[in-house]
Design a protein around this motif. Structure first.
Motif, PDB file in Angstrom:
ATOM      1  N   ASN A 135      11.274  12.074   6.355  1.00 37.90           N
ATOM      2  CA  ASN A 135      12.137  11.015   6.866  1.00 37.90           C
ATOM      3  C   ASN A 135      11.564   9.634   6.517  1.00 37.90           C
ATOM      4  O   ASN A 135      12.276   8.761   6.025  1.00 37.90           O
ATOM      5  N   VAL A 136      10.292   9.461   6.739  1.00 36.09           N
ATOM      6  CA  VAL A 136       9.636   8.176   6.451  1.00 36.09           C
ATOM      7  C   VAL A 136       9.684   7.869   4.959  1.00 36.09           C
ATOM      8  O   VAL A 136      10.047   6.765   4.541  1.00 36.09           O
ATOM      9  N   MET A 137       9.332   8.848   4.137  1.00 33.69           N
ATOM     10  CA  MET A 137       9.233   8.619   2.698  1.00 33.69           C
ATOM     11  C   MET A 137      10.603   8.421   2.037  1.00 33.69           C
ATOM     12  O   MET A 137      10.715   7.662   1.079  1.00 33.69           O
ATOM     13  N   SER A 138      11.610   9.088   2.565  1.00 33.65           N
ATOM     14  CA  SER A 138      12.932   8.978   1.938  1.00 33.65           C
ATOM     15  C   SER A 138      13.651   7.682   2.319  1.00 33.65           C
ATOM     16  O   SER A 138      14.519   7.218   1.585  1.00 33.65           O
ATOM     17  N   LYS A 139      13.261   7.070   3.436  1.00 37.60           N
ATOM     18  CA  LYS A 139      13.972   5.881   3.916  1.00 37.60           C
ATOM     19  C   LYS A 139      13.217   4.574   3.713  1.00 37.60           C
ATOM     20  O   LYS A 139      13.737   3.513   4.032  1.00 37.60           O
ATOM     21  N   ASN A 140      11.987   4.649   3.224  1.00 36.59           N
ATOM     22  CA  ASN A 140      11.149   3.445   3.128  1.00 36.59           C
ATOM     23  C   ASN A 140      10.419   3.402   1.794  1.00 36.59           C
ATOM     24  O   ASN A 140       9.526   4.214   1.562  1.00 36.59           O
ATOM     25  N   ILE A 141      10.777   2.443   0.963  1.00 38.06           N
ATOM     26  CA  ILE A 141      10.116   2.313  -0.338  1.00 38.06           C
ATOM     27  C   ILE A 141       8.634   1.997  -0.148  1.00 38.06           C
ATOM     28  O   ILE A 141       7.786   2.500  -0.859  1.00 38.06           O
ATOM     29  N   GLY A 142       8.316   1.182   0.834  1.00 37.92           N
ATOM     30  CA  GLY A 142       6.943   0.717   1.010  1.00 37.92           C
ATOM     31  C   GLY A 142       6.133   1.512   2.009  1.00 37.92           C
ATOM     32  O   GLY A 142       5.253   0.964   2.664  1.00 37.92           O
ATOM     33  N   TYR A 143       6.406   2.814   2.125  1.00 36.28           N
ATOM     34  CA  TYR A 143       5.621   3.619   3.069  1.00 36.28           C
ATOM     35  C   TYR A 143       4.161   3.670   2.623  1.00 36.28           C
ATOM     36  O   TYR A 143       3.861   3.541   1.429  1.00 36.28           O
ATOM     37  N   PRO A 144       3.230   3.873   3.553  1.00 32.73           N
ATOM     38  CA  PRO A 144       1.808   3.923   3.191  1.00 32.73           C
ATOM     39  C   PRO A 144       1.519   5.127   2.280  1.00 32.73           C
ATOM     40  O   PRO A 144       1.892   6.257   2.601  1.00 32.73           O
ATOM     41  N   LYS A 145       0.856   4.882   1.179  1.00 32.81           N
ATOM     42  CA  LYS A 145       0.606   5.945   0.188  1.00 32.81           C
ATOM     43  C   LYS A 145      -0.417   6.977   0.655  1.00 32.81           C
ATOM     44  O   LYS A 145      -0.533   8.046   0.053  1.00 32.81           O
ATOM     45  N   TYR A 146      -1.141   6.700   1.734  1.00 31.07           N
ATOM     46  CA  TYR A 146      -2.052   7.724   2.248  1.00 31.07           C
ATOM     47  C   TYR A 146      -1.290   8.861   2.923  1.00 31.07           C
ATOM     48  O   TYR A 146      -1.858   9.896   3.238  1.00 31.07           O
ATOM     49  N   LEU A 147       0.018   8.686   3.101  1.00 28.42           N
ATOM     50  CA  LEU A 147       0.819   9.777   3.648  1.00 28.42           C
ATOM     51  C   LEU A 147       0.946  10.940   2.670  1.00 28.42           C
ATOM     52  O   LEU A 147       1.408  12.022   3.043  1.00 28.42           O
ATOM     53  N   HIS A 148       0.496  10.726   1.446  1.00 28.63           N
ATOM     54  CA  HIS A 148       0.489  11.833   0.495  1.00 28.63           C
ATOM     55  C   HIS A 148      -0.681  12.794   0.741  1.00 28.63           C
ATOM     56  O   HIS A 148      -0.709  13.876   0.142  1.00 28.63           O
ATOM     57  N   ALA A 149      -1.620  12.434   1.596  1.00 26.83           N
ATOM     58  CA  ALA A 149      -2.706  13.370   1.930  1.00 26.83           C
ATOM     59  C   ALA A 149      -2.153  14.625   2.610  1.00 26.83           C
ATOM     60  O   ALA A 149      -2.443  15.737   2.168  1.00 26.83           O
ATOM     61  N   PRO A 150      -1.358  14.500   3.681  1.00 21.59           N
ATOM     62  CA  PRO A 150      -0.842  15.732   4.295  1.00 21.59           C
ATOM     63  C   PRO A 150       0.148  16.473   3.408  1.00 21.59           C
ATOM     64  O   PRO A 150       0.200  17.704   3.446  1.00 21.59           O
ATOM     65  N   THR A 151       0.925  15.759   2.592  1.00 23.19           N
ATOM     66  CA  THR A 151       1.848  16.476   1.710  1.00 23.19           C
ATOM     67  C   THR A 151       1.059  17.241   0.645  1.00 23.19           C
ATOM     68  O   THR A 151       1.418  18.370   0.294  1.00 23.19           O
ATOM     69  N   CYS A 152      -0.037  16.660   0.165  1.00 23.86           N
ATOM     70  CA  CYS A 152      -0.931  17.359  -0.757  1.00 23.86           C
ATOM     71  C   CYS A 152      -1.515  18.602  -0.085  1.00 23.86           C
ATOM     72  O   CYS A 152      -1.472  19.703  -0.638  1.00 23.86           O
ATOM     73  N   LEU A 153      -2.052  18.426   1.097  1.00 23.50           N
ATOM     74  CA  LEU A 153      -2.688  19.550   1.799  1.00 23.50           C
ATOM     75  C   LEU A 153      -1.684  20.647   2.160  1.00 23.50           C
ATOM     76  O   LEU A 153      -2.045  21.827   2.185  1.00 23.50           O
ATOM     77  N   ASN A 154      -0.453  20.273   2.424  1.00 26.14           N
ATOM     78  CA  ASN A 154       0.566  21.276   2.731  1.00 26.14           C
ATOM     79  C   ASN A 154       0.794  22.191   1.526  1.00 26.14           C
ATOM     80  O   ASN A 154       0.847  23.410   1.660  1.00 26.14           O
ATOM     81  N   LYS A 166      11.098   7.982  21.257  1.00 22.58           N
ATOM     82  CA  LYS A 166      11.459   6.559  21.213  1.00 22.58           C
ATOM     83  C   LYS A 166      12.036   6.210  19.843  1.00 22.58           C
ATOM     84  O   LYS A 166      11.856   6.923  18.873  1.00 22.58           O
ATOM     85  N   ASN A 167      12.697   5.089  19.758  1.00 18.65           N
ATOM     86  CA  ASN A 167      13.289   4.642  18.500  1.00 18.65           C
ATOM     87  C   ASN A 167      12.275   3.772  17.757  1.00 18.65           C
ATOM     88  O   ASN A 167      12.327   2.557  17.811  1.00 18.65           O
ATOM     89  N   ILE A 168      11.342   4.435  17.060  1.00 23.00           N
ATOM     90  CA  ILE A 168      10.290   3.728  16.342  1.00 23.00           C
ATOM     91  C   ILE A 168      10.754   3.531  14.906  1.00 23.00           C
ATOM     92  O   ILE A 168      11.007   4.490  14.195  1.00 23.00           O
ATOM     93  N   GLY A 169      10.873   2.299  14.487  1.00 23.57           N
ATOM     94  CA  GLY A 169      11.355   2.010  13.144  1.00 23.57           C
ATOM     95  C   GLY A 169      10.262   1.816  12.117  1.00 23.57           C
ATOM     96  O   GLY A 169      10.529   1.771  10.928  1.00 23.57           O
ATOM     97  N   SER A 170       9.034   1.696  12.547  1.00 31.02           N
ATOM     98  CA  SER A 170       7.935   1.390  11.639  1.00 31.02           C
ATOM     99  C   SER A 170       7.517   2.613  10.826  1.00 31.02           C
ATOM    100  O   SER A 170       7.094   3.628  11.400  1.00 31.02           O
ATOM    101  N   PRO A 171       7.578   2.532   9.471  1.00 27.23           N
ATOM    102  CA  PRO A 171       7.124   3.664   8.670  1.00 27.23           C
ATOM    103  C   PRO A 171       5.625   3.926   8.849  1.00 27.23           C
ATOM    104  O   PRO A 171       5.184   5.064   8.760  1.00 27.23           O
ATOM    105  N   LEU A 172       4.866   2.877   9.131  1.00 25.36           N
ATOM    106  CA  LEU A 172       3.436   3.039   9.364  1.00 25.36           C
ATOM    107  C   LEU A 172       3.188   3.888  10.607  1.00 25.36           C
ATOM    108  O   LEU A 172       2.400   4.831  10.591  1.00 25.36           O
TER     109      LEU A 172
END
Length: 195
Positions: A88-107, A58-64
């Motif tokens: 994709n979310v982080m590069s296109k949205n300044i206000g993305y939720p900062k808890y998204l750094h948990a999976p990037t950290c774990l990766n 689907k065309n979901i626009g919400s970074p959350l």
């Protein structure tokens, strides 16, 4: 999943409400994303993937909402696919939720790239949740920086006083790969936690 006090029965109540929401509006993408989280928490991988695939079609626009899909894909072990969504979310949205750094950290952490993992852990922000100090403590433990880890451990135990007795359970509620759970626990022990 975060083991908040008096949260017994919340998953069951959530499932009841999700089922009702699906009956009322089965095509609502928010409801479908929450339904995918249900399957994640119940560790029903096939149903989780079906629901995520439906949502991503689907065309979901919400970074959350997109970020949640990327997060859960990653920590379920679909690192490349989750990273694509998160990038994709982080590069296109300044206000993305900062808890998204948990999976990037774990990766990075699972690849034993502890400096990069620590950089991501420092970007993690969500007040009142033990994951931020936990991620920073395990990275610092692996980097041999036990003195710096002490403040993170203090914050972690302030937010979750019973963490040491429940660490494996709490981490595995979100991280579905047993080896990675063990590696996080190893970093926390090196940081000074007694588990």
């Amino acid at each position: 999943a975060l083991d908040y006090p008096e949260s017994d029965g919340y998953l069951e109540k959530s499932i009841e409400l999700i089922d009702l929401a699906l009956k009322l509006d089965p095509d609502n993408y928010l409801v479908r994303i929450v339904n995918s989280v249900r399957f994640f928490l119940l560790d029903e991988k096939d149903r989780f993937l079906r629901e995520v695939n439906h949502c991503l079609s689907k065309n979901i626009g919400s970074p959350l909402m997109l970020g949640a899909l990327g997060l859960y894909l990653s920590v379920y072990g679909y690192w490349d696919r989750g990273k694509t969504v998160l990038d994709n979310v982080m590069s296109k949205n300044i206000g993305y939720p900062k808890y998204l750094h948990a999976p990037t950290c774990l990766n990075y952490y699972r690849q034993k790239k502890y400096e990069q993992a620590m950089t991501e852990a420092e970007k993690y922000e969500i007040q009142g949740v033990f994951w931020g100090p936990m991620l920073r403590a395990c990275c610092l433990g692996q980097l041999g920086k036990k003195t710096k880890a002490k403040a993170q451990i203090e914050d972690l135990l302030f937010l979750k006083p019973d963490f040491e007795s429940k660490a494996s359970y709490l981490i595995s509620n979100y991280v579905k790969e047993g080896d990675l759970v063990d590696e996080v626990l190893d970093g926390l022990r090196k940081a000074g936690l007694k588990m």
